[in-house]
Design a protein around this motif. Structure first.
Motif, short mmCIF file in Angstrom:
data_model
loop_
_atom_site.label_atom_id
_atom_site.label_comp_id
_atom_site.label_asym_id
_atom_site.label_seq_id
_atom_site.Cartn_x
_atom_site.Cartn_y
_atom_site.Cartn_z
N SER A 2 23.33 75.87 97.48
CA SER A 2 23.60 75.82 98.90
C SER A 2 23.09 74.52 99.50
O SER A 2 23.49 74.13 100.57
CB SER A 2 22.98 77.01 99.62
OG SER A 2 21.58 76.98 99.43
N GLU A 3 22.22 73.84 98.77
CA GLU A 3 21.72 72.60 99.32
C GLU A 3 22.65 71.44 98.97
O GLU A 3 23.50 71.55 98.10
CB GLU A 3 20.30 72.34 98.87
CG GLU A 3 20.12 72.18 97.38
CD GLU A 3 18.66 72.02 97.02
OE1 GLU A 3 18.29 70.92 96.63
OE2 GLU A 3 17.92 73.00 97.13
N ARG A 4 22.44 70.35 99.64
CA ARG A 4 23.24 69.15 99.43
C ARG A 4 22.93 68.50 98.08
O ARG A 4 21.80 68.53 97.63
CB ARG A 4 22.90 68.11 100.50
CG ARG A 4 23.21 68.52 101.89
CD ARG A 4 22.44 67.68 102.89
NE ARG A 4 22.73 66.27 102.87
CZ ARG A 4 23.54 65.65 103.72
NH1 ARG A 4 24.13 66.33 104.67
NH2 ARG A 4 23.74 64.36 103.64
N TYR A 5 23.94 67.91 97.50
CA TYR A 5 23.75 67.09 96.31
C TYR A 5 24.40 65.75 96.64
O TYR A 5 25.59 65.70 96.96
CB TYR A 5 24.40 67.73 95.08
CG TYR A 5 23.96 67.06 93.80
CD1 TYR A 5 22.85 67.54 93.09
CD2 TYR A 5 24.60 65.93 93.31
CE1 TYR A 5 22.42 66.92 91.93
CE2 TYR A 5 24.17 65.30 92.15
CZ TYR A 5 23.08 65.80 91.46
OH TYR A 5 22.65 65.18 90.31
N GLU A 6 23.60 64.68 96.59
CA GLU A 6 24.08 63.36 97.01
C GLU A 6 24.20 62.42 95.82
O GLU A 6 23.26 62.28 95.03
CB GLU A 6 23.12 62.77 98.05
CG GLU A 6 22.99 63.64 99.28
CD GLU A 6 22.06 63.07 100.35
OE1 GLU A 6 21.95 63.72 101.41
OE2 GLU A 6 21.46 61.99 100.15
N ILE A 7 25.35 61.78 95.74
CA ILE A 7 25.62 60.83 94.66
C ILE A 7 26.00 59.49 95.28
O ILE A 7 26.80 59.44 96.22
CB ILE A 7 26.79 61.32 93.76
CG1 ILE A 7 26.45 62.69 93.18
CG2 ILE A 7 27.09 60.32 92.66
CD1 ILE A 7 27.63 63.39 92.54
N ARG A 8 25.43 58.42 94.74
CA ARG A 8 25.80 57.06 95.19
C ARG A 8 26.36 56.30 93.99
O ARG A 8 25.71 56.19 92.96
CB ARG A 8 24.57 56.34 95.74
CG ARG A 8 24.85 54.90 96.14
CD ARG A 8 23.65 54.25 96.79
NE ARG A 8 23.46 54.84 98.11
CZ ARG A 8 22.28 54.84 98.76
NH1 ARG A 8 21.22 54.31 98.22
NH2 ARG A 8 22.20 55.39 99.96
N PHE A 9 27.57 55.82 94.14
CA PHE A 9 28.22 54.97 93.14
C PHE A 9 28.01 53.53 93.62
O PHE A 9 28.45 53.21 94.72
CB PHE A 9 29.73 55.23 93.09
CG PHE A 9 30.11 56.64 92.71
CD1 PHE A 9 30.47 56.95 91.42
CD2 PHE A 9 30.13 57.66 93.66
CE1 PHE A 9 30.85 58.25 91.07
CE2 PHE A 9 30.50 58.95 93.33
CZ PHE A 9 30.86 59.25 92.03
N SER A 10 27.37 52.67 92.83
CA SER A 10 27.17 51.30 93.30
C SER A 10 27.44 50.30 92.18
O SER A 10 27.30 50.59 91.00
CB SER A 10 25.76 51.11 93.86
OG SER A 10 24.79 51.09 92.83
N GLY A 11 27.84 49.14 92.62
CA GLY A 11 28.15 48.06 91.68
C GLY A 11 28.69 46.89 92.46
O GLY A 11 28.29 46.64 93.60
N SER A 12 29.63 46.21 91.86
CA SER A 12 30.23 45.03 92.47
C SER A 12 31.59 45.38 93.05
O SER A 12 32.32 46.20 92.47
CB SER A 12 30.37 43.97 91.37
OG SER A 12 30.91 42.79 91.89
N GLY A 13 31.92 44.78 94.18
CA GLY A 13 33.24 44.99 94.77
C GLY A 13 34.31 44.67 93.74
O GLY A 13 34.21 43.68 93.03
N GLY A 14 35.30 45.53 93.61
CA GLY A 14 36.37 45.32 92.63
C GLY A 14 36.20 46.15 91.38
O GLY A 14 37.09 46.20 90.54
N GLN A 15 35.05 46.84 91.23
CA GLN A 15 34.82 47.67 90.04
C GLN A 15 35.39 49.09 90.19
O GLN A 15 35.27 49.89 89.28
CB GLN A 15 33.33 47.75 89.70
CG GLN A 15 32.79 46.48 89.10
CD GLN A 15 31.32 46.61 88.69
OE1 GLN A 15 30.49 47.06 89.46
NE2 GLN A 15 31.03 46.23 87.47
N GLY A 16 35.98 49.38 91.33
CA GLY A 16 36.62 50.68 91.51
C GLY A 16 35.66 51.80 91.86
O GLY A 16 35.97 52.97 91.65
N LEU A 17 34.52 51.46 92.42
CA LEU A 17 33.52 52.49 92.73
C LEU A 17 33.87 53.29 93.98
O LEU A 17 33.48 54.45 94.09
CB LEU A 17 32.13 51.87 92.81
CG LEU A 17 31.73 51.31 91.44
CD1 LEU A 17 30.55 50.39 91.56
CD2 LEU A 17 31.47 52.43 90.46
#
Length: 182
Positions: A2-17
């Motif tokens: 029931s709690e939140r699960y937070e995901i961050r996708f990070s990298g370089s612009g253009g990598q499709g994140l």
């Protein structure tokens, strides 16, 4: 869950994140019937500068759509890792590309190193599917969204004619994380 699960996708612009974040959020909402929000930001360079996409998943209503306590963060570049890691919660996970992120910031989070871009280049034959390899690994590591839902979301978003390539990339990432015990 029931709690939140937070995901961050990070990298370089253009990598499709940003696309990876959109796909993961769609997998959660459309195919697994959960609540999810997706947001993104990138530098003025668009290509080459650090960029991030965030997905929050919850069974409950999501009242605040900004990620503030990251459960899992993907970093495909050193710059993105250094810029965005500070919000990882204690005992969260930092997933890095082992070839491109050498300096790991200090924190109380778990660090997982996987050869994401190398897997895309060598096993799949196309470096540009690294975002889909990463999606497979994140699916295996988090258990927040089913593999079937992610596969359906990937296939609904990728260009016609690349479905098999992307399915292979997804499974390669999933297998990579499972093989490393994640």
């Amino acid at each position: 869950m029931s709690e939140r699960y937070e995901i961050r996708f990070s990298g370089s612009g253009g990598q499709g994140l940003i696309l990876a974040g959109v796909i993961f959020a769609e997998a959660a909402t459309i195919f697994d019937m959960k609540n999810a929000v997706q947001s993104q930001s990138y530098g003025p360079e668009a290509r080459g500068g650090a960029s991030k996409s965030e997905v929050i998943i919850s069974d409950a209503t999501i009242n605040f759509p900004k990620a503030t306590a990251i459960d899992l963060m993907l970093a495909l570049t050193q710059e993105a890792c250094a810029k965005y890691y500070k919000d990882i919660k204690p005992n969260g996970t930092l997933l890095v590309d082992e070839d491109f992120v050498k300096e790991i910031p200090k924190g109380t989070f778990k660090v997982v190193r996987l050869p994401i871009i190398r897997t895309a280049s060598e096993e799949i034959g196309k470096a540009f599917v690294a975002n889909i390899v990463a999606l497979g690994a994140i699916t295996a590591m988090t258990g927040q969204v089913t593999l079937e839902a992610v596969e359906k979301a990937v296939l609904s978003r990728v260009p016609k004619g690349t479905e098999e390539l992307n399915k292979k990339a997804l499974m390669a990432g999933y297998g990579l994380a499972k093989a490393r015990g994640n």
